[in-house]
Motif scaffolding. Sequence first.
Motif, short mmCIF file in Angstrom:
data_model
loop_
_atom_site.label_atom_id
_atom_site.label_comp_id
_atom_site.label_asym_id
_atom_site.label_seq_id
_atom_site.Cartn_x
_atom_site.Cartn_y
_atom_site.Cartn_z
N SER A 5 81.06 -6.89 44.84
CA SER A 5 80.61 -6.79 43.46
C SER A 5 79.14 -7.18 43.37
O SER A 5 78.72 -8.19 43.93
CB SER A 5 81.45 -7.73 42.59
OG SER A 5 81.00 -7.74 41.26
N GLN A 7 75.66 -7.37 40.55
CA GLN A 7 75.13 -7.26 39.20
C GLN A 7 73.72 -6.74 39.30
O GLN A 7 72.96 -7.14 40.18
CB GLN A 7 75.12 -8.61 38.48
CG GLN A 7 76.41 -8.93 37.81
CD GLN A 7 76.24 -10.01 36.77
OE1 GLN A 7 75.36 -10.86 36.86
NE2 GLN A 7 77.08 -9.99 35.77
N GLN A 24 77.39 -3.89 36.35
CA GLN A 24 78.19 -4.47 37.42
C GLN A 24 78.59 -3.31 38.31
O GLN A 24 79.03 -2.27 37.81
CB GLN A 24 79.45 -5.13 36.82
CG GLN A 24 80.30 -5.87 37.81
CD GLN A 24 79.77 -7.25 38.09
OE1 GLN A 24 78.98 -7.80 37.33
NE2 GLN A 24 80.18 -7.82 39.21
N LEU A 26 80.75 -1.98 41.83
CA LEU A 26 81.77 -2.27 42.84
C LEU A 26 81.65 -1.26 43.96
O LEU A 26 81.70 -0.04 43.71
CB LEU A 26 83.17 -2.20 42.22
CG LEU A 26 83.45 -3.18 41.09
CD1 LEU A 26 84.83 -2.91 40.49
CD2 LEU A 26 83.35 -4.61 41.56
N GLU A 40 80.22 4.18 44.22
CA GLU A 40 80.16 2.91 43.50
C GLU A 40 80.72 3.11 42.10
O GLU A 40 80.43 4.11 41.44
CB GLU A 40 78.71 2.41 43.43
CG GLU A 40 78.58 1.06 42.79
CD GLU A 40 77.28 0.34 43.15
OE1 GLU A 40 77.11 -0.79 42.69
OE2 GLU A 40 76.44 0.90 43.87
#
Length: 142
Positions: A5, A7, A24, A26, A40
Amino acid sequence: LRPDSYQYFGKIAEQEVGEGRVAQGLVGGVVAFSGGSKKELWLSSGAVASKDDPSVLEIYPPFRFQLGETPGSSTPKSTIVESESDADFRAANARTVEAQQAPKNEYEQVYLENYGSGSLRVSVITKGDPVIVGDMFVHQKV
Protein backbone atom coordinates in the motif's frame (compact mmCIF):
# COMPACT_ATOMS: atom_id res chain seq x y z
CA LEU A 1 -1.28 -12.34 -1.30
CA ARG A 2 -1.65 -9.00 0.47
CA PRO A 3 -0.75 -6.05 -1.77
CA ASP A 4 1.68 -3.30 -0.82
CA SER A 5 0.00 0.00 0.00
CA TYR A 6 1.28 3.46 -0.98
CA GLN A 7 -0.03 6.95 -0.31
CA TYR A 8 0.49 9.65 -2.91
CA PHE A 9 0.59 13.37 -2.09
CA GLY A 10 1.77 16.47 -3.88
CA LYS A 11 3.17 16.42 -7.40
CA ILE A 12 2.86 12.68 -7.99
CA ALA A 13 -0.77 12.65 -6.77
CA GLU A 14 -1.54 15.64 -9.02
CA GLN A 15 -0.05 13.84 -12.05
CA GLU A 16 -1.89 10.59 -11.32
CA VAL A 17 -5.31 11.60 -9.91
CA GLY A 18 -5.63 15.38 -10.33
CA GLU A 19 -4.91 18.67 -8.60
CA GLY A 20 -5.89 18.95 -4.91
CA ARG A 21 -6.22 15.19 -4.54
CA VAL A 22 -4.50 12.43 -2.59
CA ALA A 23 -4.45 8.75 -3.42
CA GLN A 24 -3.94 5.35 -1.90
CA GLY A 25 -2.44 2.75 -4.24
CA LEU A 26 -2.40 -1.02 -3.91
CA VAL A 27 0.18 -3.01 -5.91
CA GLY A 28 1.47 -6.55 -5.90
CA GLY A 29 -0.12 -9.44 -4.08
CA VAL A 30 -3.62 -10.25 -5.28
CA VAL A 31 -3.61 -7.15 -7.54
CA ALA A 32 -0.60 -8.45 -9.50
CA PHE A 33 -2.02 -11.97 -9.48
CA SER A 34 -5.18 -10.80 -11.21
CA GLY A 35 -3.82 -7.97 -13.36
CA GLY A 36 -0.07 -8.18 -13.78
CA SER A 37 2.92 -6.62 -12.04
CA LYS A 38 2.29 -3.09 -13.35
CA LYS A 39 -1.40 -2.97 -12.28
CA GLU A 40 -2.42 -0.76 -9.38
CA LEU A 41 -5.75 -0.14 -7.65
CA TRP A 42 -6.20 3.58 -6.95
CA LEU A 43 -8.50 5.12 -4.30
CA SER A 44 -8.44 8.91 -4.47
CA SER A 45 -10.21 11.89 -2.97
CA GLY A 46 -9.88 15.60 -2.50
CA ALA A 47 -7.93 16.72 0.55
CA VAL A 48 -7.24 20.04 2.23
CA ALA A 49 -5.77 21.14 5.56
CA SER A 50 -8.44 22.24 8.04
CA LYS A 51 -8.82 26.00 8.49
CA ASP A 52 -9.14 25.46 12.25
CA ASP A 53 -6.16 23.12 12.66
CA PRO A 54 -3.51 22.69 9.92
CA SER A 55 -2.52 19.28 11.40
CA VAL A 56 -5.96 17.96 10.35
CA LEU A 57 -6.50 16.82 6.79
CA GLU A 58 -10.13 16.99 5.62
CA ILE A 59 -11.15 14.45 2.96
CA TYR A 60 -13.84 15.34 0.41
CA PRO A 61 -15.39 14.12 -2.87
CA PRO A 62 -15.36 13.13 -5.56
CA PHE A 63 -14.17 9.72 -4.39
CA ARG A 64 -12.76 7.47 -7.10
CA PHE A 65 -11.83 3.80 -7.11
CA GLN A 66 -9.87 3.01 -10.27
CA LEU A 67 -7.79 0.29 -11.87
CA GLY A 68 -4.68 1.53 -13.58
CA GLU A 69 -0.96 1.06 -13.72
CA THR A 70 1.86 2.10 -11.43
CA PRO A 71 2.87 5.81 -11.44
CA GLY A 72 4.24 7.22 -14.67
CA SER A 73 2.16 5.10 -17.02
CA SER A 74 0.48 6.86 -19.94
CA THR A 75 -2.36 4.29 -19.95
CA PRO A 76 -5.62 5.85 -18.68
CA LYS A 77 -7.14 4.47 -15.48
CA SER A 78 -10.52 2.68 -15.62
CA THR A 79 -13.01 4.02 -13.09
CA ILE A 80 -14.80 1.33 -11.10
CA VAL A 81 -16.71 3.64 -8.72
CA GLU A 82 -17.02 7.43 -8.52
CA SER A 83 -19.14 9.10 -5.85
CA GLU A 84 -19.97 12.69 -5.02
CA SER A 85 -20.47 12.05 -1.29
CA ASP A 86 -19.15 9.94 1.56
CA ALA A 87 -22.58 8.34 1.93
CA ASP A 88 -22.77 7.31 -1.73
CA PHE A 89 -19.25 5.88 -1.68
CA ARG A 90 -19.95 3.96 1.52
CA ALA A 91 -23.22 2.66 0.04
CA ALA A 92 -21.33 1.46 -3.06
CA ASN A 93 -19.14 -0.51 -0.65
CA ALA A 94 -22.21 -2.15 0.96
CA ARG A 95 -21.70 -0.24 4.24
CA THR A 96 -24.31 0.09 6.99
CA VAL A 97 -26.77 2.98 7.23
CA GLU A 98 -24.82 4.19 10.28
CA ALA A 99 -21.62 4.36 8.21
CA GLN A 100 -23.42 6.09 5.35
CA GLN A 101 -24.70 8.79 7.73
CA ALA A 102 -21.33 9.42 9.40
CA PRO A 103 -19.52 12.72 8.74
CA LYS A 104 -16.63 13.07 6.31
CA ASN A 105 -13.32 11.55 7.32
CA GLU A 106 -10.65 13.68 8.94
CA TYR A 107 -7.06 12.64 9.62
CA GLU A 108 -4.86 14.29 12.24
CA GLN A 109 -1.12 14.28 11.56
CA VAL A 110 0.34 13.38 14.95
CA TYR A 111 3.96 13.00 13.86
CA LEU A 112 5.84 14.11 10.77
CA GLU A 113 9.47 13.85 9.71
CA ASN A 114 10.74 15.62 6.63
CA TYR A 115 14.24 14.26 6.14
CA GLY A 116 13.72 12.69 2.72
CA SER A 117 13.63 8.97 2.01
CA GLY A 118 12.81 6.97 5.13
CA SER A 119 10.93 9.84 6.85
CA LEU A 120 7.88 8.82 8.86
CA ARG A 121 4.37 10.28 8.98
CA VAL A 122 1.83 9.10 11.55
CA SER A 123 -1.84 10.01 11.32
CA VAL A 124 -5.01 9.07 13.20
CA ILE A 125 -8.55 9.12 11.82
CA THR A 126 -10.39 11.47 14.18
CA LYS A 127 -13.80 11.78 12.53
CA GLY A 128 -15.94 10.02 9.96
CA ASP A 129 -16.46 6.38 9.09
CA PRO A 130 -17.17 4.59 12.41
CA VAL A 131 -15.28 1.48 11.31
CA ILE A 132 -11.99 3.37 10.98
CA VAL A 133 -12.25 6.26 13.49
CA GLY A 134 -9.34 5.88 15.89
CA ASP A 135 -7.21 3.87 13.45
CA MET A 136 -3.57 4.92 13.18
CA PHE A 137 -1.55 4.88 9.98
CA VAL A 138 2.25 4.92 9.80
CA HIS A 139 3.79 5.78 6.43
CA GLN A 140 7.43 5.77 5.41
CA LYS A 141 8.62 7.97 2.55
CA VAL A 142 10.22 6.04 -0.28
